[in-house]
Design an enzyme around this catalytic site. Sequence first.
Site, mmCIF file in Angstrom:
data_model
loop_
_atom_site.group_PDB
_atom_site.id
_atom_site.type_symbol
_atom_site.label_atom_id
_atom_site.label_comp_id
_atom_site.label_asym_id
_atom_site.label_seq_id
_atom_site.Cartn_x
_atom_site.Cartn_y
_atom_site.Cartn_z
ATOM 1 N N SER A 17 0.743 -1.120 -0.094
ATOM 2 C CA SER A 17 0.020 0.074 -0.133
ATOM 3 C C SER A 17 0.676 1.301 -0.161
ATOM 4 C CB SER A 17 -0.962 0.109 1.063
ATOM 5 O OG SER A 17 -1.713 -0.947 0.922
ATOM 6 N N LYS A 66 -10.269 -5.641 9.960
ATOM 7 C CA LYS A 66 -11.256 -5.089 9.450
ATOM 8 C C LYS A 66 -12.476 -5.084 10.072
ATOM 9 C CE LYS A 66 -8.916 -6.254 4.839
ATOM 10 N NZ LYS A 66 -9.069 -6.654 3.749
ATOM 11 N N ASP A 102 -12.994 -3.474 -1.087
ATOM 12 C CA ASP A 102 -12.287 -4.705 -1.481
ATOM 13 C C ASP A 102 -13.123 -5.136 -2.714
ATOM 14 O OD1 ASP A 102 -10.213 -4.685 0.042
ATOM 15 O OD2 ASP A 102 -11.209 -5.866 1.603
ATOM 16 N N ASN A 151 -18.953 -23.026 0.392
ATOM 17 C CA ASN A 151 -17.836 -23.157 1.465
ATOM 18 C C ASN A 151 -17.859 -24.474 2.051
ATOM 19 O OD1 ASN A 151 -16.212 -21.427 3.151
ATOM 20 N ND2 ASN A 151 -17.395 -22.024 4.908
ATOM 21 N N THR A 153 -17.731 -25.236 5.166
ATOM 22 C CA THR A 153 -18.844 -25.431 6.435
ATOM 23 C C THR A 153 -19.831 -24.613 5.563
ATOM 24 O OG1 THR A 153 -16.878 -24.927 7.756
ATOM 25 C CG2 THR A 153 -19.258 -24.730 8.453
#
Length: 273
Positions: A17, A66, A102, A151, A153
């Site tokens: 960054s 985050k 994002d 996913n 899970t």
Amino acid sequence: MTDRYAVLGNPIGHSKSPLIHSLFAQATGQDIGYTAIETPLDGFDETVLGFRAGGGRGLNVSLPFKLQAFQIATQPSERARLAGAANCLKFEGESILADNFDGVGLVNDLQRNLGCPIKGKRVLLLGAGGATRGAILPLAGQAPALLAVANRTADKAHELRRDFAGHAALQTGGYDDLTGQTFDIVINATSAGLSGDALPLPPGLFAPGAVAYDMVYGKGLTPFLRQARAAGVSTVADGVGMLVEQAAEAFAWWRGVRPETPPVIQQLTVPLA
Ligand code: ATR
């Protein structure tokens, strides 16, 4: 006076960054300073408030902070709220504004840099963690024919369907549920590749002409991208473009000036193999 910005993370040593924002600043003639701050795991709020008290104007927030970046905000955007996570803060008086760039970075990279329109496409997100949460709303906003989340899970994927109800129609399930389905865009948002693990992708998952995208960057051909190559996918990409595109969104939000991204992506790109 030079306006100060920084990225917080732990670890933060390899963050690109500072380089990206200094290239943006040079190209747009903006007078900013941008540093990376290794933030103690138990010291996120203190670091944010200290940076603001010292005159800082805004922050990027990397892993693992985050969720805390969203929580410290007084004015989160809707996409940060739905993601439950933020990767960018802006200080305005007493207010702490938060956004999550994002997902829009991913969408811009796919559409602008990789020439892959999302509208009408069958899109699959692998994983149901924070990276997927951030991508759902921006992807759904481009009107794909189908947006699916698979996913390991399965329950965590189903939870996303409930959380995003009314904002994005999701097909959710485990990897087994993908059998017999094909997708035009398959995005790896799991952390599986970081530990070298391949994903249990069923045969025939990739439609002819499909794009395989791994959100990680700088790791060369990840296990997922190798799986895609082995399945005959010719367009494979890592997340370097997403990284630069989310940075450009942050820069534009902070400075009101939009930098060009292609030269910066070119500078940071490491051949996949
Ligand atoms: P992030 O915020 O980066 O998305 P996360 O919230 O820890 O990180 O989520 C990591 C994701 O990678 C999860 O979807 C996780 O699957 P589970 O929910 O089943 O744990 C997925 N993941 C991590 N390692 C994996 C592996 N070896 N195989 C498949 N999925 C994996």
